[in-house]
Design a protein around this motif. Structure first.
Motif, short mmCIF file in Angstrom:
data_model
loop_
_atom_site.label_atom_id
_atom_site.label_comp_id
_atom_site.label_asym_id
_atom_site.label_seq_id
_atom_site.Cartn_x
_atom_site.Cartn_y
_atom_site.Cartn_z
N LEU A 134 0.86 -1.17 0.00
CA LEU A 134 0.00 0.00 0.00
C LEU A 134 0.90 1.22 0.00
O LEU A 134 1.84 1.31 0.79
CB LEU A 134 -0.90 0.02 1.24
N ARG A 194 -5.37 0.61 5.63
CA ARG A 194 -5.30 -0.84 5.79
C ARG A 194 -6.70 -1.46 5.79
O ARG A 194 -6.93 -2.53 5.18
CB ARG A 194 -4.60 -1.19 7.10
N ALA A 220 -8.11 -1.57 2.24
CA ALA A 220 -7.50 -2.64 1.45
C ALA A 220 -8.08 -4.00 1.84
O ALA A 220 -8.33 -4.86 0.98
CB ALA A 220 -5.99 -2.63 1.63
N CYS A 278 -11.50 -4.44 0.43
CA CYS A 278 -11.50 -4.56 -1.04
C CYS A 278 -10.54 -5.65 -1.50
O CYS A 278 -9.98 -5.56 -2.61
CB CYS A 278 -11.12 -3.22 -1.67
N ALA A 279 -10.35 -6.66 -0.69
CA ALA A 279 -9.35 -7.69 -1.00
C ALA A 279 -9.60 -8.38 -2.34
O ALA A 279 -8.65 -8.63 -3.10
CB ALA A 279 -9.31 -8.73 0.13
N THR A 331 -8.38 -5.96 -5.06
CA THR A 331 -6.92 -5.81 -5.15
C THR A 331 -6.26 -7.08 -5.67
O THR A 331 -5.17 -7.01 -6.25
CB THR A 331 -6.32 -5.42 -3.80
N PHE A 359 -7.27 4.35 -3.97
CA PHE A 359 -8.15 4.72 -2.86
C PHE A 359 -8.08 6.23 -2.69
O PHE A 359 -6.97 6.80 -2.64
CB PHE A 359 -7.71 4.04 -1.56
N ALA A 410 -3.19 0.29 -3.80
CA ALA A 410 -2.74 -1.06 -3.49
C ALA A 410 -2.07 -1.62 -4.74
O ALA A 410 -2.65 -1.56 -5.83
CB ALA A 410 -3.92 -1.93 -3.08
N GLN A 418 0.06 -4.87 -6.52
CA GLN A 418 0.33 -6.30 -6.42
C GLN A 418 1.83 -6.58 -6.40
O GLN A 418 2.64 -5.77 -6.86
CB GLN A 418 -0.32 -7.04 -7.59
#
Length: 268
Positions: free
Chosen positions: A117, A136, A139, A142-143, A146, A154, A186, A188
């Motif tokens: 993040l 946090r 995130a 919205c797992a 992401t 965000f 976020a 990857q």
């Protein structure tokens, strides 16, 4: 999950400014001019740093990008201001392409094997003391999103625009999407693109974004040295002086102390 905040402090980049200069030397001279740099230091001390230092979730890294040619007295002053903030790390770089340098600095601090993040932060702005905690949580909420996208933005769009003065804090509420403050992404694992590869007001063109409007999350600093205010025909903005209740709210939400503002900006 690793959280990285990124702040440029008068870094003489190639590009990244609305004000144009002939070369890096001219840009550095503009950035380090005594009146301008003094104003930046005062706003950094009273507006930007208090909320960073007081985060309810202290598990993050705060990168401060400066130029290698920053004069030694200015570098020492910056180090003194950041000494009480364990999350802060000064990174010095020579002039270079704005987005490329920002990307390299952020990725050098990342564990590229893990998701990250990251949030962008100007040296005259503030975020609420709950910002990292809220990031946090966003995130986590919205797992699925992401996991499905390389980057997810965000954006907290409710806050204040404020001007610190010798009288106190002049401010008014604002709801402005994609303003570049209280904005994060976020990313990857293995993705080298960062939030700083995109213009803050256009991130929704390149990634899915999630917007939050239910709480005040930022203070957008307003001053005569804002990059966006250096062009001709920019109208002045009149802001009302906060009363005692407003000052108490700023202290509780952003750790910004109006008495400290008056002391710092009242000094010649």
């Amino acid at each position: 999950m690793q959280v990285i905040g990124f702040c440029r402090f008068s870094y003489p980049a190639e590009g990244g400014f609305q004000v144009e200069h002939d070369d890096a030397a001219a840009r550095a001279a503009y950035l380090y001019a005594p009146e301008r740099i003094e104003a930046r230091f005062r706003q950094f001390e009273t507006i930007c740093l208090p909320g960073i230092a007081a985060q309810t979730d202290p598990d993050f890294l705060f990168l401060v990008l400066v130029g290698e040619a920053m004069p030694a007295p200015l570098r020492e002053r910056l180090e003194r201001l950041l000494a009480p903030v364990p999350q802060a790390r000064i990174v010095a770089r020579p002039p270079g392409p704005h987005r490329q340098v920002c990307q390299e600095v952020i990725n050098d601090a990342r564990d590229m094997r893990a998701p990250c993040l990251m949030f962008r932060h100007d040296d005259d702005d503030a975020v609420a003391v709950t910002f990292v905690e809220r990031l946090r949580a966003a995130a986590a909420d919205c797992a699925a999103l992401t996991r499905a996208h390389r980057l997810v933005g965000f954006d907290w769009n409710r806050g204040w625009v404020a001007r610190p003065t010798a009288e106190g804090i002049r401010a008014e509420p604002s709801v402005t999407p994609y303003w570049g403050v209280a904005q994060a992404a976020a990313v990857q694992p293995g993705v080298r693109l960062t939030l700083m590869n995109f213009a803050h007001n256009r991130i929704n063109r390149f990634m899915p974004t999630v917007t939050f409007t239910h709480e005040e999350m930022y203070v957008r600093g307003h001053n005569d040295h804002n990059d966006s205010r250096q062009k001709a025909h920019v109208a002045p903005v009149e802001l009302p002086l906060l009363d005692a209740a407003g000052e108490a709210e700023f202290r509780a939400r952003f750790a910004i102390d109006a008495d400290r503002v008056r002391a710092v900006f009242g000094h010649p």
